[in-house]
Design an enzyme around this catalytic site. Structure first.
Site, short mmCIF file in Angstrom:
data_model
loop_
_atom_site.label_atom_id
_atom_site.label_comp_id
_atom_site.label_asym_id
_atom_site.label_seq_id
_atom_site.Cartn_x
_atom_site.Cartn_y
_atom_site.Cartn_z
CG ASP A 127 -2.18 0.78 1.04
OD1 ASP A 127 -2.08 1.98 0.74
OD2 ASP A 127 -3.28 0.22 1.18
CB ILE A 157 6.67 -4.99 -6.10
CG1 ILE A 157 7.24 -5.51 -4.77
CG2 ILE A 157 5.25 -5.48 -6.30
CD1 ILE A 157 6.55 -4.92 -3.53
CE LYS A 185 2.86 7.72 -14.14
NZ LYS A 185 3.73 8.76 -13.56
CB THR A 186 -3.17 3.82 -9.73
OG1 THR A 186 -2.42 4.89 -9.19
CG2 THR A 186 -3.37 2.73 -8.70
CE LYS A 199 4.18 -14.05 -19.66
NZ LYS A 199 4.58 -13.11 -20.71
CE1 TYR A 239 -11.68 3.82 -9.14
CE2 TYR A 239 -13.99 3.91 -9.78
CZ TYR A 239 -12.98 3.37 -9.00
OH TYR A 239 -13.27 2.38 -8.10
O1 LIG Z 1 -21.99 3.29 -6.90
C1 LIG Z 1 -20.99 2.83 -7.37
O2 LIG Z 1 -21.00 1.76 -7.93
C2 LIG Z 1 -19.69 3.61 -7.34
O3 LIG Z 1 -19.76 4.50 -6.26
C3 LIG Z 1 -18.87 5.56 -6.31
O4 LIG Z 1 -19.30 6.42 -7.34
P1 LIG Z 1 -20.61 7.29 -7.09
O5 LIG Z 1 -21.82 6.49 -7.32
O6 LIG Z 1 -20.55 8.54 -7.87
O7 LIG Z 1 -20.47 7.60 -5.55
P2 LIG Z 1 -21.11 8.69 -4.59
O8 LIG Z 1 -20.25 9.88 -4.52
O9 LIG Z 1 -21.40 7.95 -3.33
O10 LIG Z 1 -22.47 9.14 -5.27
C4 LIG Z 1 -23.64 8.36 -5.26
C5 LIG Z 1 -24.81 9.24 -5.63
O11 LIG Z 1 -25.14 10.03 -4.51
C6 LIG Z 1 -25.08 11.42 -4.87
N1 LIG Z 1 -24.56 12.16 -3.68
C7 LIG Z 1 -23.27 11.97 -3.29
C8 LIG Z 1 -22.81 12.64 -2.18
C9 LIG Z 1 -23.66 13.51 -1.48
O12 LIG Z 1 -23.27 14.16 -0.47
N2 LIG Z 1 -24.90 13.65 -1.93
C10 LIG Z 1 -25.39 12.99 -3.02
O13 LIG Z 1 -26.56 13.17 -3.37
C11 LIG Z 1 -24.19 11.51 -6.09
O14 LIG Z 1 -24.51 12.63 -6.88
C12 LIG Z 1 -24.50 10.19 -6.77
O15 LIG Z 1 -25.62 10.34 -7.59
C13 LIG Z 1 -17.43 5.06 -6.47
O16 LIG Z 1 -16.62 6.04 -6.98
C14 LIG Z 1 -17.28 3.85 -7.34
O17 LIG Z 1 -16.05 3.25 -7.08
C15 LIG Z 1 -18.41 2.88 -7.17
O18 LIG Z 1 -18.29 1.84 -8.06
#
Ligand SMILES: O=C(O)[C@H]1O[C@H](OP(=O)(O)OP(=O)(O)OC[C@H]2O[C@@H](n3ccc(=O)[nH]c3=O)[C@H](O)[C@@H]2O)[C@H](O)[C@@H](O)[C@@H]1O
Length: 312
Positions: A127, A157, A185-186, A199, A239
């Site tokens: 990590d 590594i 990059k990650t 591999k 991402y």
């Molecule tokens: O749901 C997923 O599968 C994905 O969740 C996140 O992506 P995202 O869905 O955008 O994550 P959040 O930031 O938790 O947003 C979820 C929803 O809630 C909303 N949200 C978020 C934060 C907040 O304070 N209020 C709010 O309404 C966002 O606009 C979005 O529509 C992660 O980045 C991904 O790795 C994951 O795969």
């Protein structure tokens, strides 16, 4: 026997003149006498019907060797234990699997490490502590089956392991958008490095992917067969496209180099050890509730997510 002896002596007498003719005649007369030809034919018939009815048992030894060889390449330690019906001597413990977990000090990774150690495996956590924290794995520090290495998977590594769980990458939009170049990059170089390791040492490889490979999906709910609707130039692309490339690399190493692989598309996670400042919706709502602040719902609030609780 007597007859045989007499024939051979006769054939010896004729040898100078008609060696070949007399030998074949002797053989023919030997076979024709006492229904010997019939027994030879019967034997031939029985042998052919056996090979016809049980072709696998005939090829069995070689295919079993192939399977063992293939498994040995994939998992040398476990095959070593199985070959020659190796029963460990009484009192000697079965060697545990050696597993590397990249991102193992993170929120999701540390729960995985708990499970692997609990089932008896040896775990090396790799990590760079960008979003991971030592605190998440501190309770394992005295465990002889646990090792912690500060390392960024963007650099190669070399570790002797049986399995690789590749989780290293920030998952919250707030974190992965903080340094998008580092994020891609990650996902690309980090995944290449870990697949190269898989591999090289014959390890099984698991990629933790994301629901974001579906982008802004046009299908709900998303099936695995859905290919997604992804913006390649948006602010989340580092991402989304990074993980899509990671999946591509994983499948190419599987098809091209015979690496045994798994891909898990994880959806929106929450649970113990999640940072309060993670930025995802559940932690935001919890933090706001604890601070007695109003919860912020972005957009029209009609968006849907599949949530996944970690650590239970
Ligand atoms: O749901 C997923 O599968 C994905 O969740 C996140 O992506 P995202 O869905 O955008 O994550 P959040 O930031 O938790 O947003 C979820 C929803 O809630 C909303 N949200 C978020 C934060 C907040 O304070 N209020 C709010 O309404 C966002 O606009 C979005 O529509 C992660 O980045 C991904 O790795 C994951 O795969």
């Amino acid at each position: 026997m007597k007859q045989l002896h007499r024939q051979s002596s006769i054939s010896k007498q004729h040898r100078p003149h008609h060696h070949r003719t007399s030998l074949s005649r002797t053989l023919a007369s030997y076979l024709l006498r006492e229904q010997r030809l019939l027994f030879v034919l019967l034997g031939f018939l029985l042998a052919s019907s056996f090979f016809f009815l049980y072709p696998h048992s005939a090829a069995g030894s070689s295919s079993a060797t192939n399977i063992t060889a293939a498994f040995a390449r994939k998992n040398p330690r476990s095959s070593g234990a199985s070959s020659s019906a190796r029963r460990l001597p009484v009192g000697v413990r079965k060697p545990s699997l050696r597993i590397v977990v990249t991102g193992g000090a993170g929120f999701v990774g540390s729960h995985l490490v708990d499970k692997l150690l609990a089932r008896g495996d040896s775990v090396i956590v790799v990590d760079n502590f960008f979003t991971g924290r030592k605190d998440n794995v501190a309770h394992h520090l005295g465990n002889p089956r646990f090792e912690l290495i500060r390392h960024d998977v963007v650099e190669p590594i070399l570790l002797e392991v049986d399995q690789i769980y590749h989780l290293a990458c920030p998952a919250s939009p707030v974190h992965y958008k903080f340094n998008p170049i580092k994020t891609i990059k990650t996902n690309v170089m980090g995944t290449l490095n870990m697949l190269g390791l898989a591999k090289r040492v014959g390890a099984r490889f698991l990629l933790t992917s994301t629901s974001e490979v579906y982008g802004d999906p046009l299908e709900h709910p998303q099936k695995e067969s859905y290919w997604g609707h992804v913006n390649p130039i948006g602010v989340r692309s580092c991402y989304d496209e990074g993980k899509r490339t990671a999946e591509t690399l994983t499948m190419d190493y599987h098809r091209g180099a015979g690496v045994e692989v798994r891909i898990a598309r994880i959806f929106n996670t929450y649970g113990p050890r999640m940072c309060l400042d993670d930025g995802r919706v559940v932690s935001n709502f919890v933090a706001q509730a604890l601070r007695k602040q109003p919860m912020t719902v972005y957009g029209d609030g009609k968006q849907t997510r599949s949530f996944q609780l970690m650590g239970w």
